[in-house]
Design an enzyme around this catalytic site. Structure first.
Site, PDB file in Angstrom:
ATOM      1  N   TYR A 156       0.858  -1.194   0.000  1.00 22.22           N
ATOM      2  CA  TYR A 156       0.000   0.000   0.000  1.00 22.22           C
ATOM      3  C   TYR A 156       0.885   1.233   0.000  1.00 22.22           C
ATOM      4  O   TYR A 156       1.886   1.277   0.713  1.00 22.22           O
ATOM      5  CB  TYR A 156      -0.901   0.022   1.245  1.00 22.22           C
ATOM      6  CG  TYR A 156      -2.351  -0.116   0.864  1.00 22.22           C
ATOM      7  CD1 TYR A 156      -2.982   0.893   0.136  1.00 22.22           C
ATOM      8  CD2 TYR A 156      -3.084  -1.252   1.187  1.00 22.22           C
ATOM      9  CE1 TYR A 156      -4.301   0.756  -0.258  1.00 22.22           C
ATOM     10  CE2 TYR A 156      -4.400  -1.383   0.794  1.00 22.22           C
ATOM     11  CZ  TYR A 156      -5.009  -0.372   0.070  1.00 22.22           C
ATOM     12  OH  TYR A 156      -6.303  -0.504  -0.321  1.00 22.22           O
ATOM     13  N   ARG A 190      -1.507  -1.942 -18.814  1.00 21.80           N
ATOM     14  CA  ARG A 190      -2.806  -1.271 -18.683  1.00 21.80           C
ATOM     15  C   ARG A 190      -2.685  -0.221 -17.592  1.00 21.80           C
ATOM     16  O   ARG A 190      -2.241  -0.531 -16.480  1.00 21.80           O
ATOM     17  CB  ARG A 190      -3.895  -2.267 -18.277  1.00 21.80           C
ATOM     18  CG  ARG A 190      -4.050  -3.451 -19.181  1.00 21.80           C
ATOM     19  CD  ARG A 190      -5.420  -4.063 -19.021  1.00 21.80           C
ATOM     20  NE  ARG A 190      -6.384  -3.178 -19.630  1.00 21.80           N
ATOM     21  CZ  ARG A 190      -6.578  -3.085 -20.953  1.00 21.80           C
ATOM     22  NH1 ARG A 190      -5.898  -3.834 -21.781  1.00 21.80           N
ATOM     23  NH2 ARG A 190      -7.454  -2.236 -21.439  1.00 21.80           N
ATOM     24  N   THR A 248      -3.939   6.870 -21.565  1.00 24.57           N
ATOM     25  CA  THR A 248      -3.731   5.502 -21.130  1.00 24.57           C
ATOM     26  C   THR A 248      -2.291   5.156 -21.481  1.00 24.57           C
ATOM     27  O   THR A 248      -1.655   5.830 -22.302  1.00 24.57           O
ATOM     28  CB  THR A 248      -4.662   4.516 -21.869  1.00 24.57           C
ATOM     29  OG1 THR A 248      -4.499   4.712 -23.276  1.00 24.57           O
ATOM     30  CG2 THR A 248      -6.109   4.731 -21.502  1.00 24.57           C
ATOM     31  N   LYS A 300      -2.286   1.668 -25.023  1.00 21.49           N
ATOM     32  CA  LYS A 300      -2.732   1.636 -26.428  1.00 21.49           C
ATOM     33  C   LYS A 300      -1.489   1.861 -27.309  1.00 21.49           C
ATOM     34  O   LYS A 300      -0.579   1.053 -27.254  1.00 21.49           O
ATOM     35  CB  LYS A 300      -3.820   2.677 -26.649  1.00 21.49           C
ATOM     36  CG  LYS A 300      -5.033   2.494 -25.721  1.00 21.49           C
ATOM     37  CD  LYS A 300      -6.139   3.460 -26.103  1.00 21.49           C
ATOM     38  CE  LYS A 300      -7.079   3.807 -24.998  1.00 21.49           C
ATOM     39  NZ  LYS A 300      -8.095   2.840 -24.678  1.00 21.49           N
ATOM     40  N   GLU A 305      -0.569   4.836  -0.416  1.00 24.16           N
ATOM     41  CA  GLU A 305      -1.406   6.036  -0.662  1.00 24.16           C
ATOM     42  C   GLU A 305      -0.582   7.298  -0.456  1.00 24.16           C
ATOM     43  O   GLU A 305       0.279   7.350   0.407  1.00 24.16           O
ATOM     44  CB  GLU A 305      -2.609   6.029   0.281  1.00 24.16           C
ATOM     45  CG  GLU A 305      -3.661   5.031  -0.141  1.00 24.16           C
ATOM     46  CD  GLU A 305      -4.934   5.161   0.688  1.00 24.16           C
ATOM     47  OE1 GLU A 305      -5.085   6.149   1.409  1.00 24.16           O
ATOM     48  OE2 GLU A 305      -5.769   4.252   0.591  1.00 24.16           O
ATOM     49  N   ASP A 364      -7.206  14.516 -23.779  1.00 25.26           N
ATOM     50  CA  ASP A 364      -7.124  13.084 -23.497  1.00 25.26           C
ATOM     51  C   ASP A 364      -6.486  12.437 -24.726  1.00 25.26           C
ATOM     52  O   ASP A 364      -7.135  12.246 -25.748  1.00 25.26           O
ATOM     53  CB  ASP A 364      -8.539  12.548 -23.252  1.00 25.26           C
ATOM     54  CG  ASP A 364      -8.559  11.043 -23.018  1.00 25.26           C
ATOM     55  OD1 ASP A 364      -7.511  10.392 -23.207  1.00 25.26           O
ATOM     56  OD2 ASP A 364      -9.630  10.515 -22.667  1.00 25.26           O
TER      57      ASP A 364
END
Ligand code: PLP
Length: 479
Positions: A65, A280, A271, A274, A67, A242
């Site tokens: 973790y 991903r 992203t 692509k 954060e 985007d």
């Protein structure tokens, strides 16, 4: 040991370990490689990440973790996560020439949410806090907090319409962005299929959005981001781009000058999986004035970061900084243009009559088919594509009247312009031999179609032969 043996050994060992716990999953992983090797993949949003990227994801970073952001975590023991996040951010800044990069978003949608809330925090929340002389939201009175929440939910966004190629996350009702923002769309000129910048400017002047969004998932042409920034400035909008689909073309310097969004936009999202060919995930680039707000993405809208994916992003971004990536990016566009020319020569109708980027949009009404019928018929013949709306689509967003095809994946596999002409021939043969079907009541169906199975088999065999010369993951032998 050669790299072929290293990669094969790594994957065989990994699958053996998985197999000891759940053999069906190990088998599915192996079957997925076999399926991907066997399919002529023309899905514009997919690619094949390198073994180095894939291997960087499968490790104990997944257990951590973290954060917060680099050096400012809500959890102890994050020094190695800090290291990979900093490396990924550095590569992203250098690759795109951006002042700031945030590499935590788990996907493109998440990257957009980070951007939207960074803009809202900068443009709406920060002035409200200043006015109330509050340092943070917890210091506001109930009344001021209520007023701020209402104000946050009362903002406007202008983005590209879905049927012109925009994305659901750019303010459309089925997505959270459409529930957050009052949205209006800009479209394309019906005569040319190109963005109508004059109409866009007019809409922006009337609507006065807080956010102007550039970027698309199914527009086959370049976008002039200099003009969009001018329009944003004229109406006082924050300009967001985007570039999820074409980030690889920006990274590979195919899109430069007015067509590179990074120098013009206040904030850019993408992203990483692509045309950029990474794992991903998503990332955000921004100008310095938005950096603090963007870095609050977790825990503002994101859960704990995925450090194993950030490690893979760092590897993919390092790959994209190699000179060979620019060559790859150029070949993506060369291939898309060869595919478009091959289709046009065979009489296929294309939206905008061609392409400047990695994708081609076939208007399937030219074959008397819906996008859905065309997509399924092509799949029967071993050609994987996806249906997509076209401007002023008569068949709506489900059945559609288009097929979107893209070249990033086949280009990674090594196919070139000669193979694109062959691919165009296969597509044209299938679509011209497919006829619309009828429903049980004898009425015309938008889903059913008729294609001779023997023809589908013959095309699938030809597709196999085409791919045989271009093995996928040639260094990976699962035995
Ligand atoms: N933005 C655009 C322009 C896209 O095309 C997509 C995905 O297709 C996304 C965002 C969402 O990306 P993800 O599926 O990673 O959330």
């Amino acid at each position: 040991m050669s790299s072929l043996n290293a990669e094969s050994t790594a994957y065989r060992s990994a699958l053996d370990v998985v197999r000891t716990v759940e053999p069906r999953v190990a088998d599915a992983i192996a079957a997925e490689l076999a399926d991907q090797r066997a399919s002529l993949k023309l899905i514009a949003s997919e690619n094949y990440a390198s073994p180095a990227v894939l291997l960087a994801m499968g490790n104990w970073f997944s257990d951590k973790y973290a954060e917060g952001t680099i050096g400012r975590r809500f959890y102890a023991g994050c020094r190695n996560v800090d290291t990979v996040e900093a490396i990924a951010a550095e590569h992203a800044r250098e690759l795109f020439g951006a002042p700031h990069a945030y590499v935590q978003p788990h996907s493109g949608i998440d990257a957009n949410l980070v951007a939207f809330w960074a803009i809202l925090a900068d443009r709406v929340e920060a002035p409200a806090l200043r006015k109330a002389q509050a340092r943070q939201v917890n210091d506001l009175t109930e009344e001021d907090w209520f007023a701020l929440r209402r104000e946050l939910g009362n903002q406007r966004m202008l983005g590209m319409s879905l049927d012109a190629g925009g994305h659901l996350t750019h303010g459309f009702r089925p997505n959270i962005s459409g529930k957050m923002f009052d949205q209006r769309s800009y479209g394309t000129d019906p005569a040319t299929g190109l963005i109508d910048y004059a109409a866009l400017r007019q809409t922006a002047k009337e609507f006065k959005p807080l956010v102007l969004v550039g970027g698309y998932s199914a527009y086959p042409r370049k976008v002039n981001f200099r003009i969009l920034r001018e329009i944003a400035d004229e109406v006082g909008a924050t300009f967001m781009v985007d570039m999820a689909h074409f980030a690889g073309l920006v990274a590979g310097k195919v899109f430069t000058g007015d067509f590179d969004p990074v120098p013009y936009a206040h904030i850019v999202t993408t992203t990483t999986h692509k045309s950029l060919r990474g794992p991903r995930g998503g990332l955000v680039l921004c100008q310095p004035e938005l950096a603090d707000q963007v870095d609050r993405g977790c825990p503002m809208v994101l859960g704990g970061p995925l450090p194993h994916v950030m490690a893979a992003k760092a590897v993919a971004l390092a790959e994209a900084r190699q000179p060979t990536f620019a060559d790859y990016a150029q070949r993506i566009v060369d291939n898309a243009q060869a595919l478009a020319e091959g289709l046009l020569r065979r009489g296929v109708r294309l939206v905008t009559g061609g392409t400047d980027n990695h994708l081609v949009l076939i208007d399937t009404t030219g074959f008397g088919l819906t996008g859905r019928q065309a997509e399924q018929a092509l799949l029967d013949a071993g050609i994987v594509t996806n249906r997509n709306s076209i401007p002023q689509d008569p068949n709506g967003a489900w059945y559609t009247s288009g097929i979107r095809i893209g070249t990033p994946a086949l280009t990674t596999r090594g196919l070139g312009t000669a193979q694109m002409d062959e691919t165009a021939d296969l597509i044209n043969t299938v679509l011209s031999q497919t006829k619309p079907g009828v429903g049980p009541d004898g009425a015309p169906s938008k889903a059913k179609y008729v294609l001779d199975p023997a023809l589908a088999d013959r095309i699938a065999k030809q597709a196999d032969e085409l791919l045989a010369g271009f093995p996928l993951y040639p260094s990976v032998d699962l035995g």
